[in-house]
Scaffold this motif. Structure first.
Motif, short mmCIF file in Angstrom:
data_model
loop_
_atom_site.label_atom_id
_atom_site.label_comp_id
_atom_site.label_asym_id
_atom_site.label_seq_id
_atom_site.Cartn_x
_atom_site.Cartn_y
_atom_site.Cartn_z
N MET A 119 46.17 52.40 36.39
CA MET A 119 45.41 51.43 37.17
C MET A 119 44.48 52.14 38.15
SD MET A 119 46.08 48.28 36.42
CE MET A 119 46.57 46.97 37.49
N SER A 120 44.98 53.20 38.78
CA SER A 120 44.14 53.91 39.76
C SER A 120 42.95 54.57 39.07
CB SER A 120 44.96 54.93 40.55
OG SER A 120 45.58 55.85 39.69
N GLU A 121 43.13 55.11 37.86
CA GLU A 121 42.00 55.69 37.12
C GLU A 121 40.96 54.62 36.81
OE1 GLU A 121 43.25 59.09 34.06
OE2 GLU A 121 44.58 57.35 33.95
N LEU A 122 41.43 53.47 36.33
CA LEU A 122 40.51 52.38 36.01
C LEU A 122 39.77 51.90 37.24
CD1 LEU A 122 42.62 50.28 33.48
CD2 LEU A 122 40.50 51.51 33.00
N SER A 123 40.47 51.80 38.37
CA SER A 123 39.83 51.38 39.62
C SER A 123 38.74 52.37 40.02
CB SER A 123 40.86 51.28 40.75
OG SER A 123 41.77 50.26 40.49
N ARG A 124 39.08 53.64 39.95
CA ARG A 124 38.12 54.69 40.34
C ARG A 124 36.91 54.69 39.42
NH1 ARG A 124 37.30 59.53 38.45
NH2 ARG A 124 39.23 59.59 37.26
N LEU A 125 37.14 54.62 38.11
CA LEU A 125 36.04 54.67 37.15
C LEU A 125 35.15 53.44 37.20
CD1 LEU A 125 38.00 56.22 34.15
CD2 LEU A 125 36.23 57.35 35.51
N LYS A 137 34.82 51.67 39.95
CA LYS A 137 34.39 51.56 41.34
C LYS A 137 34.74 50.20 41.94
CE LYS A 137 30.68 54.94 40.74
NZ LYS A 137 31.40 55.70 39.82
N VAL A 138 36.00 49.78 41.72
CA VAL A 138 36.54 48.56 42.33
C VAL A 138 37.89 48.90 42.96
CG1 VAL A 138 35.37 47.00 40.73
CG2 VAL A 138 37.68 47.74 40.21
N ASP A 139 38.32 48.08 43.91
CA ASP A 139 39.60 48.37 44.56
C ASP A 139 40.77 48.00 43.64
OD1 ASP A 139 40.33 45.60 44.94
OD2 ASP A 139 39.05 45.55 46.70
N ASN A 140 41.95 48.50 43.99
CA ASN A 140 43.13 48.31 43.15
C ASN A 140 43.51 46.84 42.98
OD1 ASN A 140 43.39 51.04 42.67
ND2 ASN A 140 44.82 51.36 44.35
N ALA A 141 43.33 46.04 44.03
CA ALA A 141 43.69 44.62 43.96
C ALA A 141 42.82 43.90 42.93
CB ALA A 141 43.56 43.97 45.32
N LEU A 142 41.52 44.17 42.96
CA LEU A 142 40.62 43.55 41.99
C LEU A 142 40.94 44.03 40.58
CD1 LEU A 142 38.22 41.75 41.30
CD2 LEU A 142 36.71 43.67 41.84
N MET A 143 41.26 45.31 40.44
CA MET A 143 41.60 45.84 39.12
C MET A 143 42.87 45.17 38.60
SD MET A 143 40.83 47.61 36.54
CE MET A 143 39.37 48.37 37.22
N THR A 144 43.85 44.98 39.45
CA THR A 144 45.10 44.33 39.05
C THR A 144 44.82 42.91 38.54
OG1 THR A 144 46.38 45.65 40.60
CG2 THR A 144 47.39 43.59 39.83
N ARG A 145 43.98 42.16 39.25
CA ARG A 145 43.63 40.80 38.82
C ARG A 145 42.94 40.82 37.46
NH1 ARG A 145 42.31 40.20 44.23
NH2 ARG A 145 40.08 40.44 43.87
N ASN A 146 42.02 41.76 37.28
CA ASN A 146 41.29 41.85 36.02
C ASN A 146 42.21 42.23 34.86
OD1 ASN A 146 38.23 41.40 36.15
ND2 ASN A 146 38.68 42.51 38.02
N ILE A 147 43.13 43.14 35.11
CA ILE A 147 44.08 43.53 34.06
C ILE A 147 44.96 42.34 33.68
CG2 ILE A 147 46.09 45.00 33.54
CD1 ILE A 147 43.29 46.41 33.36
N LYS A 148 45.42 41.58 34.66
CA LYS A 148 46.22 40.39 34.36
C LYS A 148 45.43 39.40 33.51
CE LYS A 148 49.41 40.62 38.24
NZ LYS A 148 49.86 40.03 39.50
#
Length: 152
Positions: A53-59, A61-72
């Motif tokens: 998740m942290s790699e995806l967030s970094r790549l 360029k979004v925060d972890n919370a937004l990445m978590t929502r998108n992954i869900k």
């Protein structure tokens, strides 16, 4: 003609980015996903073992919370899954499902088509001028950044 300054340069870059992003958003929306979803899927397409998740967030360029929502959201439509090495581990990687891989293929075709449409609008001479100008910009930015790093 007005002389180019840094602010005008940034405005031009934003206009280019906004136009391309708007065009891509309209296209991917017809597939039932967002441009953020598209970014995630395209990154995962190139990753053999998935990404954290942290790699995806970094790549992306979004925060972890937004990445978590998108992954869900992508899990709900069966495009990604969480791959744990073993059940006792808290760490996992996000991977594409077979449906996700099929979507990645569709997205890649869209990206290639859009790139071709964009590039085909320019003459060969214009392409060469743009390429040279962007190379100059990149080299100047690199030199400026290196100089600033040495001064720190």
């Amino acid at each position: 003609m007005e002389k180019l300054n840094f602010e005008k340069f940034l405005v031009y870059l934003r206009q280019i980015q906004n136009k391309i992003q708007k065009d891509m958003n309209e296209e991917v929306r017809t597939l039932g996903i967002s441009s953020t979803h598209m970014g995630i899927i395209m990154i995962l397409k190139t990753s053999i073992n998935g990404c954290s998740m942290s790699e995806l967030s970094r790549l992306n360029k979004v925060d972890n919370a937004l990445m978590t929502r998108n992954i869900k959201e992508l899990e709900k439509i069966n495009y990604v899954y969480r791959n744990r090495e073993n059940e006792s581990q808290r760490k996992y990687h996000i991977c594409l499902t077979e449906e996700g891989k099929q979507m990645a293929e569709k997205l890649e075709k869209i990206v290639n088509r859009k790139q071709k449409q964009f590039i085909d609008n320019f003459t060969e001479e214009e392409k060469q001028i743009i390429d040279q100008a962007l190379n100059i910009v990149i080299q100047k930015l690199i030199k400026t950044m290196e100089k600033e790093e040495k001064e720190c």
